[in-house]
Design a protein around this motif. Structure first.
Motif, PDB file in Angstrom:
ATOM      1  N   SER A 241      54.542  59.089  60.762  1.00 23.07           N
ATOM      2  CA  SER A 241      54.593  60.353  61.484  1.00 23.07           C
ATOM      3  C   SER A 241      53.523  61.306  60.990  1.00 23.07           C
ATOM      4  O   SER A 241      53.575  61.806  59.868  1.00 23.07           O
TER       5      SER A 241
ATOM      6  N   SER B  79      52.821  64.342  61.993  1.00 22.25           N
ATOM      7  CA  SER B  79      53.279  65.716  61.809  1.00 22.25           C
ATOM      8  C   SER B  79      53.987  65.882  60.487  1.00 22.25           C
ATOM      9  O   SER B  79      53.760  66.850  59.754  1.00 22.25           O
ATOM     10  N   LEU B  80      54.843  64.939  60.183  1.00 24.16           N
ATOM     11  CA  LEU B  80      55.594  65.035  58.936  1.00 24.16           C
ATOM     12  C   LEU B  80      54.651  64.965  57.746  1.00 24.16           C
ATOM     13  O   LEU B  80      54.758  65.739  56.797  1.00 24.16           O
ATOM     14  N   GLU B  81      53.703  64.054  57.833  1.00 24.32           N
ATOM     15  CA  GLU B  81      52.732  63.904  56.755  1.00 24.32           C
ATOM     16  C   GLU B  81      51.949  65.197  56.546  1.00 24.32           C
ATOM     17  O   GLU B  81      51.779  65.669  55.423  1.00 24.32           O
TER      18      GLU B  81
ATOM     19  N   GLY C  76      52.804  68.231  57.487  1.00 26.38           N
ATOM     20  CA  GLY C  76      53.686  69.306  57.029  1.00 26.38           C
ATOM     21  C   GLY C  76      53.925  69.228  55.536  1.00 26.38           C
ATOM     22  O   GLY C  76      53.893  70.248  54.832  1.00 26.38           O
TER      23      GLY C  76
END
Lengths: 261, 261
Positions: free
Chosen positions: A11, A13-15, A17
């Motif tokens: 992911s 986005s998760l990375e 963030g």
DNA sequence: TACGGCGTTCTAATATTCGGAACATGCCAC
DNA sequence: GTGGCATGTTCCGAATATTAGAACGCCGTA
């Protein structure tokens, strides 16, 4: 703009963030949107969206006057639920305290994370001497394993192939007057650790800083942690200190191991 | 499937990923993919992608035998870089130690996070008595502010409208024999705090647990933290304890405030 | 042997995310 | 003042990164 594949289906986005959260350090406790965007090579608008998300969830806080962001209290919860999840820590706590009570010196419980060790518990001794680095250590601190007693205790009993791969990743930097600055020296030292069951750090991390450690084994015999005592500098030889503290350390390690389910 | 808008443009993936991290607690230290998916109402494949991302970044670790996941050491770094970023903590540390040395009791530095307080530093006193809750507290612990001395010190000087909104969110649960279980009682008590400059906790959080706290102000006069000492139970009246410890607490708070830039 | 649960991988469809552009603001130099 | 530059923030169409379903292999149990 087609973006390079991150590898497997991870992911993005998760990375990103989490990269934003990691960008905050004690040295750089407050960061602005543009600053973050430059650091992570993102656009300001994208960065802003992540930051806004993190802020509404309480992981970041915005400073009203400077408009910059800093870490919020929610982040603490994450870290401490990690600590609370380590049952090893709870089992070891009373034994650590006893070790410090009987020796008078600060003792630590450490686990390995790749090439580092992380202190997961720490009982401060009487603050007789005042060693700067020693004083700054706390639960959560990271130290390189190649120049710490706990680190050597944790490396010594690793399976050889895994150890070799790990050593490849180590950058041997001279940190104290007696740091082992090459692989061969460390390997020889690890052989000593296996022979004696005790690892030492004789001014390898910083001058006037010495420590002795013993590995803690799980039920299955695997080394999962290490205990140590920090020894304030004195003219006494290291061998003498090992005879003095070694037995207590090995005993403590054994007692902790006995409590591990 | 069109999904309900989260509000403003927030990052769904980041939010979900952090929810996964938050799902791990000391009570539930290991979770499987399906378990997480059920908890967060996600599909297994989506959950797996987030978990895989968190695992490759070191925030989660997979247990080889059970295939379940637990928090990894990276999470600790996040928490501790929060602590390290709090300059208040560094400023206060020596004063806390002095307070404990002179009183013999455990002292704490706490900040407020909404309706809770969070301990950001803690100096243990001689472990004379053994109070279960007191013993389990550590840096990072959260306590409800309505039934803790530090909490009352932090609430007492809030602007009234903000305080009112905060009180709306408090659930007054009886936690000790003398917990203030309604808003009016707490407001009256906060008036006392403003008058005396000192807040007390007389068995409001747990029986046999008492504590006295003082607010720490920033340069601008805002209350930004609170210091307290935990007092082991004794038949002495609370008023007497306030006379005994109040001055030292106020002095400590003042000294910390003087160091705040 | 069949079953149900698990973690994992693959894929097409699209909702979510992306980033450029534009705005309001504050700061500094001129 | 005034122009310029940097900042945080908002908006929106384009399209990419994400989604969820289906299917796989594996492990226990019935």
């Amino acid at each position: 703009m087609p973006q390079a594949d991150n590898g497997a289906g991870l992911s993005q986005s998760l990375e990103r963030g989490l990269a934003i959260l990691s960008a905050f350090t004690p040295e750089r406790p407050a960061l602005g949107i543009s600053e973050l965007a430059r650091m992570l090579a993102l656009t300001r608008s994208t960065t802003h969206r992540y930051v806004a998300t993190l802020a509404t969830l309480g992981y970041l806080q915005q400073d009203d006057s400077t408009r910059r962001y800093r870490l919020g209290p929610r982040v603490l919860d994450l870290g401490f639920s990690t600590l609370g999840s380590l049952e090893l820590r709870e089992i070891a706590a009373p034994h650590l305290r006893r070790l410090t009570d009987s020796t008078g010196h600060t003792s630590n419980l450490a686990i390995r994370d790749d090439t580092d060790v992380i202190l997961i518990d720490r009982v401060r001794g009487r603050q007789g001497r005042y060693h700067h680095l020693e004083f700054s250590l706390h639960v959560g601190s990271r130290l390189p394993s190649y120049c710490s007693a706990t680190g050597k205790a944790l490396l010594a009993f690793m399976p050889r192939p895994e150890l070799d791969r790990l050593l490849d990743r180590i950058d041997f930097v001279q940190r104290g007057p007696r740091t082992l600055t090459d692989r061969a020296a460390l390997l020889a030292e690890l052989e000593n650790v296996r022979r004696t069951g005790v690892a030492v750090n004789d001014e390898e991390l910083d001058s006037a800083l010495r420590s002795i450690a013993a590995p803690v084994r799980s039920r299955s015999g695997e080394v999962v942690a290490a205990v140590n005592v920090a020894i304030p500098w004195s003219p006494v030889g290291m061998d003498e200190l090992v005879s003095e503290y070694g037995p207590a350390l090995r005993a403590t390690a054994r007692q902790i191991a006995a409590g591990v389910i």
